[in-house]
Design a protein around this motif. Structure first.
Motif, PDB file in Angstrom:
ATOM      1  N   SER A 107     -39.022  77.625  15.089  1.00 53.02           N
ATOM      2  CA  SER A 107     -39.985  77.766  16.186  1.00 53.02           C
ATOM      3  C   SER A 107     -40.845  79.009  15.960  1.00 53.02           C
ATOM      4  O   SER A 107     -40.325  80.109  15.777  1.00 53.02           O
ATOM      5  CB  SER A 107     -39.222  77.870  17.505  1.00 53.02           C
TER       6      SER A 107
ATOM      7  N   LYS B 187     -28.975  81.647  15.652  1.00 49.93           N
ATOM      8  CA  LYS B 187     -30.437  81.772  15.656  1.00 49.93           C
ATOM      9  C   LYS B 187     -30.863  83.110  15.069  1.00 49.93           C
ATOM     10  O   LYS B 187     -30.336  84.167  15.455  1.00 49.93           O
ATOM     11  CB  LYS B 187     -30.952  81.642  17.088  1.00 49.93           C
TER      12      LYS B 187
ATOM     13  N   ARG C 217     -34.285  85.572  13.967  1.00 55.58           N
ATOM     14  CA  ARG C 217     -35.724  85.798  14.186  1.00 55.58           C
ATOM     15  C   ARG C 217     -36.297  86.516  12.965  1.00 55.58           C
ATOM     16  O   ARG C 217     -35.780  87.562  12.560  1.00 55.58           O
ATOM     17  CB  ARG C 217     -35.938  86.621  15.456  1.00 55.58           C
TER      18      ARG C 217
ATOM     19  N   THR D  50     -24.402  76.809  15.187  1.00 57.29           N
ATOM     20  CA  THR D  50     -25.515  77.420  14.472  1.00 57.29           C
ATOM     21  C   THR D  50     -25.793  78.786  15.076  1.00 57.29           C
ATOM     22  O   THR D  50     -25.380  79.082  16.192  1.00 57.29           O
ATOM     23  CB  THR D  50     -26.798  76.584  14.562  1.00 57.29           C
TER      24      THR D  50
ATOM     25  N   ASN E 282     -36.732  81.150  22.990  1.00 57.31           N
ATOM     26  CA  ASN E 282     -37.280  81.004  21.637  1.00 57.31           C
ATOM     27  C   ASN E 282     -38.567  81.810  21.485  1.00 57.31           C
ATOM     28  O   ASN E 282     -39.152  82.295  22.459  1.00 57.31           O
ATOM     29  CB  ASN E 282     -37.461  79.533  21.265  1.00 57.31           C
TER      30      ASN E 282
ATOM     31  N   ASP F 283     -38.462  81.768  14.704  1.00 58.57           N
ATOM     32  CA  ASP F 283     -37.003  81.686  14.812  1.00 58.57           C
ATOM     33  C   ASP F 283     -36.518  80.508  13.981  1.00 58.57           C
ATOM     34  O   ASP F 283     -37.185  79.476  13.916  1.00 58.57           O
ATOM     35  CB  ASP F 283     -36.580  81.421  16.264  1.00 58.57           C
ATOM     36  N   ILE F 284     -35.351  80.660  13.396  1.00 62.87           N
ATOM     37  CA  ILE F 284     -34.709  79.519  12.745  1.00 62.87           C
ATOM     38  C   ILE F 284     -33.254  79.452  13.190  1.00 62.87           C
ATOM     39  O   ILE F 284     -32.681  80.465  13.592  1.00 62.87           O
ATOM     40  CB  ILE F 284     -34.755  79.604  11.200  1.00 62.87           C
ATOM     41  N   ALA F 285     -32.697  78.249  13.139  1.00 58.79           N
ATOM     42  CA  ALA F 285     -31.263  78.105  13.366  1.00 58.79           C
ATOM     43  C   ALA F 285     -30.618  77.895  11.996  1.00 58.79           C
ATOM     44  O   ALA F 285     -31.103  77.094  11.203  1.00 58.79           O
ATOM     45  CB  ALA F 285     -30.989  76.919  14.264  1.00 58.79           C
TER      46      ALA F 285
ATOM     47  N   LEU G  47     -34.887  73.290  12.029  1.00 60.92           N
ATOM     48  CA  LEU G  47     -34.961  73.863  13.375  1.00 60.92           C
ATOM     49  C   LEU G  47     -35.660  75.216  13.266  1.00 60.92           C
ATOM     50  O   LEU G  47     -35.095  76.199  12.787  1.00 60.92           O
ATOM     51  CB  LEU G  47     -33.559  74.004  13.974  1.00 60.92           C
TER      52      LEU G  47
END
Lengths: 635, 243
Positions: free
Chosen positions: B54, B7, B9, B5, B109, B71-73, B52
């Motif tokens: 945050s 990440k 932002r 994955t 994160n 943030d996402i994955a 996922l």
């Protein structure tokens, strides 16, 4: 910055108010898929109201369907409005802030229509709150063209009489069919400069529309209805419900509104069919929505995908009175299981009968360790289940439970009613017995080493039976509060006597509110004074047990000289004219009377698919009545 | 099995009616928005997988922001520009995605990264203090310490805000309204609410700050790209790379 962000957002409430109230997002509108139109470019503005708090109202499918339909009409802008919660209610009264539509944030009073869905009796005082906060006179006869036309719909309007005084019009039946016509009648009346009374007169001639001000009720000396008489030539004496027969080719929202805050129904709702073939004799919905009409499975697949895409919801739920009776259920579920597992979407499956098929499906969509199984035997003995025509036998329940326990489930919920016609002590004791037998099945089926946490949890809940209009039990006497409570205590002690009583938990509902619901359900126009008085004394959110003020209600009945027993405990004769008899829900009074007699004889009636009972709904020319059937009936 | 994955932002702005949607509901809003935009987000394992995702620093109800982050994955992605456009197509008025950057595999994160925040503070019309707050602001900021009483459930605690106020200035916005800019500690251990500073400010000059007096905009949220001893505060998306 996007065009959206640049647009100045107008709010009806000042920041200082929004920061003071609980959950301000209830009042700001602006949700995903909310429809905002240019008010200068529409002819008719309306507000659709669910008279309860936002989280409840936003969970209602009917409003989403009609909201979508109205906004597809280019000349109409439909907004939503809900009951302000008690904190905002107080502020709005103190500061004289008029109730507003969520989309425009403009006063409801300035719109053309206020359409209120009436889903349960205990919202009647909230209807008055909505009118009052809007600045609309509570009594329809005091209204002028300064005020919106107030129109009611929904299941409670099948006996509209207790609230008839507060409405200009009622729409009887399903909204998809006649609103366009009604709005056109309105537009024409306004164009011609007709007065309000004249508009209501014309509206009263639209099929399915009931305009209470054109009817006079005559009473007998004993207080029952002698007749309901139209006061003018040309006003129909009987109003037949409206029904959408083309359920696969009609309005259904592909883009339902997505609330910001968590609401009760926070998911895509797919209505797979309308009506129910079962004919349980206590159930009003089972009679009102006849005949059963299934939606085309391909339509449902398409809508499921589109609605998930357009809302971003993480869950989809099937809606119907009895999903297991939907003939294409396996195919639909297969499709959904594929779609949803790929997209990490949950499927929630209410109202499934417990059998091998449903357990298999549920095992795929739920965490069996955490979820519970639900049975609704409604009565504790086979005798009483025959009386109410609930075709669920003890062996079906026990076999289903055994299969479920083998599948890993350990929690079972059971729903019963107390106070059903002909109920005896023995029937009530049957509730405890049945719970005990289910627990025993667990201990027999699941070997000790395989028991999760070593035990089974059975939760039995009882509600109190309330006779409803247009059911075979509309003639039945209802229990008093004291009788209800006695029955609940008996249920409790019968459970306590069981061998497996430690595995059984028992809950029962409040009795006060059931009695009041019984009065409002089978009430007549003489009740409206009580409702108004209760509202004026501060009754509001009666459906919320923590705000229900029974003493205040009793005081109002007393002051208005209305006898509760007349509406609840009194047994009605077969020849009695009911306040709702001028409405025709498709099912005949003859059929209901036949079913009432069969109930007293403890005889069951087969469901619509097994054998036609001649209820009358075949006159609508479609649905289950014209399916190929075992008895040779049908098309 | 470890999945590959990446990440990302996401920086967004929140204004207008959206000020009244609380933090948890904003999270729910974006979970649904990501589905609507068909972003190929990664899910957790287990029976009820969740996205996922945050979020950086929760924003209080009533505040606007030009610099919120989460943030996402994702399992796959297109360009930042395309993803931003897709998200903005499914936003409601008052929510706007401003920027998307890609994070390195070892980036902290969003929530753990928050070190500071920059706020614009205005007085709501009719709530301006009686003293010359514009004139006095630098005098206030010049004090060696700014003591406030912080009430918790258990106790009252004396606290010096001064070390956590990294800068303070007054400017006038395009409408001629004076705006106080506050650059303060927003880390989990030392977060300073602008309202706490403004209360102390008013009290210093003999006034109580009334409820609802302030209009606050978080202009941006910052991470420390330096070290604990030698901090270098940069906007949270400066940590990521364009893609």
């Amino acid at each position: 910055m996007g065009e959206n962000a640049l647009r100045k957002q107008k709010l009806a409430l000042r920041d200082e108010i929004l920061l003071r109230v609980e959950k301000p997002a209830r009042y700001i509108g602006n949700e995903v898929n909310a429809v905002v139109k240019d008010k200068e470019k529409v002819d008719v503005r309306m507000a659709m109201c669910f008279p309860d708090v936002y989280e409840i109202g936003m969970s209602h499918l009917g409003i989403q369907i009609l909201y979508d339909m109205f906004n597809r009409f280019e000349d109409v802008w439909c907004e939503r409005v809900y009951s302000p919660w008690l904190d905002l209610d107080r502020i709005m009264r103190e500061e004289h802030i008029p109730l507003f539509g969520l989309e425009s944030q403009e006063p409801v009073k300035d719109l053309d229509f206020l359409a209120i869905t009436v889903q349960y009796e205990m919202c009647y005082t909230n209807i008055l709150q909505v009118l009052d906060l809007s600045g609309i006179p509570l009594s329809a006869e005091e209204r002028t063209w300064e005020h919106p036309v107030v129109i009611g719909g929904g299941p409670c309007t099948y006996n509209p009489e207790p609230i008839a005084e507060f409405f200009d019009l009622f729409y009887i039946g399903e909204g998809e069919t006649r609103y366009r016509e009604l709005l056109d009648v309105y537009k024409e009346a306004r164009r011609e400069g007709a007065d309000r009374k004249e508009f209501l007169r014309r509206a009263a001639k639209v099929p399915g529309i009931y305009a209470p001000s054109f009817y006079r009720v005559e009473y007998k000396e004993d207080g029952t209805v002698r007749a309901m008489v139209p006061t003018e030539e040309g006003i129909p004496a009987v109003i037949r419900k409206e029904i959408e027969m083309e359920v696969s080719d009609t309005y259904y929202p592909k883009k339902p509104v997505v609330p910001f805050i968590k609401v009760t129904q926070d998911r895509v709702v797919l209505e797979i069919q309308r009506g129910c073939i079962r004919g349980c004799r206590f159930c009003q919905a089972g009679q009102l929505y006849r005949p059963v009409r299934e939606r085309d499975v391909d339509m449902l697949k398409e809508y499921a995908s589109d609605m998930l895409k357009n809302t971003g919801h993480e869950e989809i739920s099937l809606s119907s009175l009895s999903s297991s009776d939907y003939s294409r259920l396996p195919e639909l579920l297969d499709f959904l299981l594929g779609e949803c597992s790929r997209k990490n979407i949950n499927i929630s499956l209410p109202s499934l009968r417990i059998d091998a098929f449903s357990l298999d499906v549920m095992g795929k969509v739920q965490d069996v360790k955490k979820s519970s199984l639900t049975f609704a035997p409604e009565a504790g003995s086979q005798r009483l289940r025959d009386v109410i025509n609930k075709g669920l036998t003890e062996s079906v329940i026990l076999d289903g439970a055994a299969m479920a326990f083998e599948g890993g489930w350990t929690r079972v919920k059971l729903y019963f009613m107390l106070g059903l016609p002909t109920e005896t002590e023995e029937d009530i004791r049957g509730i405890g017995d049945l719970c005990n037998k289910i627990a025993a099945v667990f201990f027999e089926t699941v070997p000790k080493e395989k028991r999760v946490n070593g035990k089974v949890q059975i939760v039995a809940s009882t509600s109190f039976f309330i006779p409803k209009p247009f059911t075979p039990f509309q003639w039945a006497p209802m229990c008093t509060k004291e009788e209800f409570l006695e029955k609940a205590y008996l249920t409790r002690s019968s459970i306590k006597e069981q061998l497996n009583q430690k595995s059984i938990k028992y809950n029962w509902h409040e009795a006060d509110v059931s009695v009041l619901e019984g009065v409002l359900a089978r009430g007549d126009r003489k009740i409206s004074g009580v409702i108004r008085k209760a509202y004026e004394k501060g009754c509001l959110f009666d459906a919320w047990s923590e705000y229900f003020k029974n003493d205040l209600w009793l005081e109002c009945f007393d002051e208005c000289g209305v006898d509760i027993g007349f509406y609840t405990t009194r047994e009605r004769g077969l020849d009695e004219v009911f306040p709702w008899d001028f409405l025709d829900c498709g099912v005949t009074k003859d059929f209901l009377a036949r079913e009432w007699k069969k109930a007293m004889e403890e005889t069951v009636s087969p469901n619509c698919r097994m054998q036609c009972q001649g209820c009358g709904a075949a006159r609508f020319g479609g649905g289950v009545c014209f399916e190929e059937r075992g008895d040779g009936y049908g098309a | 099995m470890e999945r590959e994955t990446v990440k990302l932002r996401i920086k967004f702005a929140k204004s207008g009616a959206m000020r009244f949607v609380g933090h948890l509901d904003v999270m729910r809003y974006f979970q649904k928005a990501i589905r609507r935009a068909e972003i190929d987000i990664a899910y957790s394992e287990g029976f009820s997988p969740h996205q996922l995702m945050s979020f950086a620093a929760p924003l209080g109800v009533g505040l606007e922001s030009n610099g919120e982050y989460f943030d996402i994955a994702v399992q796959s992605h297109t360009t930042a520009e395309d993803m931003k456009e897709r998200l903005n197509r499914v936003m409601v008025p008052g929510m706007e995605v401003l920027n998307i950057t890609m994070l390195g595999a070892h980036a902290k994160n969003a929530m753990a990264s928050v070190a500071a925040a920059d706020y614009s503070v205005r007085f709501r019309q009719g709530y301006e203090p009686g003293f010359d707050w514009v004139g006095r602001s630098m005098e206030f900021y010049g004090k060696p310490s700014i003591m406030v009483t912080k009430k918790t459930k258990k106790s009252e605690q004396q606290l010096d805000l001064k070390p956590g106020i990294y800068s303070m200035s007054v400017k006038t916005d395009e409408n001629g309204v004076p705006v106080l800019r506050l650059f303060v500690d927003a880390s989990s251990s030392g977060n300073i609410k602008p309202s706490l500073v403004m209360e102390a400010f008013c009290r210093e000059y003999g006034e109580e700050l009334p409820e609802f007096a302030l209009l606050i905009t978080r202009e941006d949220t910052y991470a420390n790209a330096g070290t604990a001893e030698n901090p270098r505060l940069v906007p949270l998306d400066a940590v990521g790379e364009p893609f």
